[in-house]
Each structure stands twice: as C-alpha cells, then as structure tokens.
Design a protein around this motif. Structure first.
Motif, PDB file in Angstrom:
ATOM      1  N   LEU A 170      45.792  10.218  47.336  1.00 35.62           N
ATOM      2  CA  LEU A 170      44.557   9.813  48.010  1.00 35.62           C
ATOM      3  C   LEU A 170      44.171  10.831  49.073  1.00 35.62           C
ATOM      4  N   SER A 171      42.892  11.037  49.230  1.00 31.18           N
ATOM      5  CA  SER A 171      42.395  11.910  50.298  1.00 31.18           C
ATOM      6  C   SER A 171      42.379  11.138  51.616  1.00 31.18           C
ATOM      7  N   PRO A 172      42.312  11.833  52.756  1.00 25.44           N
ATOM      8  CA  PRO A 172      42.201  11.117  54.041  1.00 25.44           C
ATOM      9  C   PRO A 172      41.009  10.165  54.077  1.00 25.44           C
ATOM     10  N   GLU A 173      39.917  10.552  53.430  1.00 25.92           N
ATOM     11  CA  GLU A 173      38.736   9.686  53.407  1.00 25.92           C
ATOM     12  C   GLU A 173      38.997   8.395  52.643  1.00 25.92           C
ATOM     13  N   GLU A 174      39.917   8.434  51.680  1.00 26.53           N
ATOM     14  CA  GLU A 174      40.242   7.232  50.915  1.00 26.53           C
ATOM     15  C   GLU A 174      41.268   6.362  51.638  1.00 26.53           C
ATOM     16  N   ARG A 175      42.055   6.964  52.508  1.00 22.74           N
ATOM     17  CA  ARG A 175      43.085   6.209  53.230  1.00 22.74           C
ATOM     18  C   ARG A 175      42.531   5.499  54.466  1.00 22.74           C
ATOM     19  N   PHE A 176      41.475   6.026  55.025  1.00 24.89           N
ATOM     20  CA  PHE A 176      40.883   5.478  56.249  1.00 24.89           C
ATOM     21  C   PHE A 176      39.418   5.176  56.008  1.00 24.89           C
ATOM     22  N   PHE A 177      38.907   4.202  56.742  1.00 25.03           N
ATOM     23  CA  PHE A 177      37.461   4.010  56.736  1.00 25.03           C
ATOM     24  C   PHE A 177      37.018   3.353  58.035  1.00 25.03           C
ATOM     25  N   ASP A 178      35.714   3.443  58.290  1.00 28.86           N
ATOM     26  CA  ASP A 178      35.116   2.903  59.506  1.00 28.86           C
ATOM     27  C   ASP A 178      34.464   1.562  59.192  1.00 28.86           C
ATOM     28  N   ARG A 179      34.725   0.605  60.063  1.00 28.58           N
ATOM     29  CA  ARG A 179      34.159  -0.734  59.875  1.00 28.58           C
ATOM     30  C   ARG A 179      34.073  -1.426  61.229  1.00 28.58           C
ATOM     31  N   HIS A 180      32.951  -2.044  61.500  1.00 24.12           N
ATOM     32  CA  HIS A 180      32.742  -2.762  62.753  1.00 24.12           C
ATOM     33  C   HIS A 180      33.029  -1.876  63.973  1.00 24.12           C
ATOM     34  N   GLY A 181      32.681  -0.616  63.858  1.00 22.84           N
ATOM     35  CA  GLY A 181      32.840   0.296  64.987  1.00 22.84           C
ATOM     36  C   GLY A 181      34.247   0.789  65.218  1.00 22.84           C
ATOM     37  N   SER A 182      35.175   0.505  64.304  1.00 19.63           N
ATOM     38  CA  SER A 182      36.559   0.949  64.448  1.00 19.63           C
ATOM     39  C   SER A 182      36.983   1.714  63.198  1.00 19.63           C
ATOM     40  N   ARG A 183      38.002   2.549  63.364  1.00 14.97           N
ATOM     41  CA  ARG A 183      38.548   3.290  62.233  1.00 14.97           C
ATOM     42  C   ARG A 183      39.849   2.619  61.809  1.00 14.97           C
ATOM     43  N   TRP A 184      39.939   2.260  60.532  1.00 14.48           N
ATOM     44  CA  TRP A 184      41.059   1.478  60.029  1.00 14.48           C
ATOM     45  C   TRP A 184      41.908   2.300  59.067  1.00 14.48           C
ATOM     46  N   ASP A 185      43.225   2.111  59.163  1.00 13.12           N
ATOM     47  CA  ASP A 185      44.134   2.748  58.221  1.00 13.12           C
ATOM     48  C   ASP A 185      44.354   1.801  57.026  1.00 13.12           C
ATOM     49  N   GLN A 186      45.130   2.255  56.058  1.00 14.91           N
ATOM     50  CA  GLN A 186      45.466   1.442  54.880  1.00 14.91           C
ATOM     51  C   GLN A 186      44.207   0.842  54.228  1.00 14.91           C
ATOM     52  N   ALA A 187      43.176   1.647  54.148  1.00 15.07           N
ATOM     53  CA  ALA A 187      41.874   1.135  53.696  1.00 15.07           C
ATOM     54  C   ALA A 187      41.925   0.389  52.367  1.00 15.07           C
ATOM     55  N   PRO A 188      42.551   0.929  51.306  1.00 18.17           N
ATOM     56  CA  PRO A 188      42.550   0.185  50.030  1.00 18.17           C
ATOM     57  C   PRO A 188      43.247  -1.173  50.128  1.00 18.17           C
ATOM     58  N   PHE A 189      44.337  -1.231  50.922  1.00 19.77           N
ATOM     59  CA  PHE A 189      45.059  -2.488  51.088  1.00 19.77           C
ATOM     60  C   PHE A 189      44.160  -3.528  51.767  1.00 19.77           C
ATOM     61  N   ARG A 190      43.473  -3.098  52.797  1.00 19.62           N
ATOM     62  CA  ARG A 190      42.615  -4.012  53.551  1.00 19.62           C
ATOM     63  C   ARG A 190      41.423  -4.472  52.704  1.00 19.62           C
TER      64      ARG A 190
END
Length: 214
Positions: A170-190
């Motif tokens: 996975l690329s860094p863009e796929e591992r993290f994402f922005d939501r509700h003004g915060s940056r979250w890790d484990q994006a696919p899991f969440r």
C-alpha cells in the motif's frame, strides 16, 4: 463506497478467519479486534476483554463496541497495580524486558489466562506490530508466544503473510486519510469497520495497548 485497499482487505480477511476458526478473541474495542468481531461469520466469537482502570481512551469503548456488534463479552476491569503482579511471569515467558512489548503483552497474558480458566479454547488476536514498523512479522507475535506457553492456541490473523504483503504494497496515501479535520492511520481497517460500527468507534484515538496489540 469502499476504497480499493479496503475492498482487498475484506476479500482477504474473511476467508482467513473462516479457515482459522476460534471460539473467542482478545478484545479491546480497538480497530482491529472490533474488525475481527464484525465479520459476518457462521459462528461469531465470544470476546475476552481486559480493561485497565483509568485509561479513559480504552474503557468506554469495550461495552459500546460489544453492544453494537452483539458480542458476548467476558471482561475484567483491573487496576494497573494488579496487572503488574503478572509482570515477572510475562518477562520470563517472553524473555524480554522491552517496555513496548511488555505493556500490551501484560493485557494479552491476563486475557489468555481468563480464556484458559473458562475453557474457551483457541483465541484470535488483532496483534499487528508491523503496521507501525515493529518486529519481524515472520516471527510469532507476543500473544502467540504466550498462548503457546500457557496451552491456549492464539492466532494473530493480521500477521498472515497475505495480509502482510497487502499492507507492505500500500502507498502512504492508501494507509492514511483525512476525515473530520483529522488524519487517520489504518485507513482500510477503519473504512471496513465503519460499515458495521458507529464512527465514534471506527474513527477515534487508540490507547497504546490497542495500537500495538488489538
């Protein structure tokens, strides 16, 4: 709509869980243990939860996640001083003094002892240290080592080679994402978890034990 990374995770995770059945799982209310509990399996696992008093990030989410998932939970709430009584035995079994390993391993150790006492059989663990650049993922996890020593099989589903390869690609863009003004890790899991649970659980900060172990 799920991202391609989350869709791939779903396609890998459920067959692995079905091929490695366990009647119970170590449960913290964290992202990965909740994701395992959320899988729509023929025989959903029971949950073994150890909550440390005073850790406000952890404690409220065990009953909230369990209720949302319809889980049967065997759980114990302990003061940290009580849990530390296990420390010498945990150090002996794991042959390490590394705090980053022992902190979550203490919680797992007690959870495994509870599972043994109540004859629950094999356990799942959401342990996945490699998600944060941890230990060699080809080696047994701390929970697996403790389970082996205590006579309780523990399966760290997320350490399966297919899931490790998926994550590593996975690329860094796929591992993290922005939501509700915060940056979250484990994006696919969440993302997957948000299909079954309120966003207050899927998108929240996690305590150290959950980040490393569950």
């Amino acid at each position: 709509m799920l991202s391609p990374a989350a869709q791939k995770l779903r396609s890998l995770l459920k067959p692995l869980a079905e091929a490695t059945p366990a009647p119970a799982l170590l449960f913290s209310g964290g992202v990965r243990s909740s994701l395992l509990a959320s899988l729509e399996l023929e025989r959903p696992p029971a949950a073994v939860a150890v909550v440390l008093a005073g850790e406000a990030l952890d404690e409220p989410f065990v009953p909230e996640a369990a209720t949302a998932l319809g889980l049967s939970v065997l759980w114990v709430r302990l003061e940290k001083s009580t849990l530390l009584d296990l420390l010498p035995q945990t150090i002996k079994l794991l042959r390490t003094h590394e705090p980053a390993v022992l902190r979550p391993a203490l919680v797992a150790h007690l959870g495994i002892l509870l599972a043994k006492e109540f004859h629950l059989g094999a356990l799942w663990s959401g342990e996945a240290l490699y998600l944060r650049g941890g230990k060699d993922p080809s080696l047994p996890t701390a929970a697996e080592k403790l389970g082996h020593a205590l006579g309780v099989p523990v399966h760290s589903i997320f350490h399966h080679p297919s899931l490790r390869r998926w994550w590593e690609n996975l690329s860094p863009e796929e591992r993290f994402f922005d939501r509700h003004g915060s940056r979250w890790d484990q994006a696919p899991f969440r993302e997957l978890l948000a299909e079954r649970l309120p966003e207050t659980i899927a998108f929240r900060a996690e305590q150290t034990s959950q980040r490393l172990l569950f």
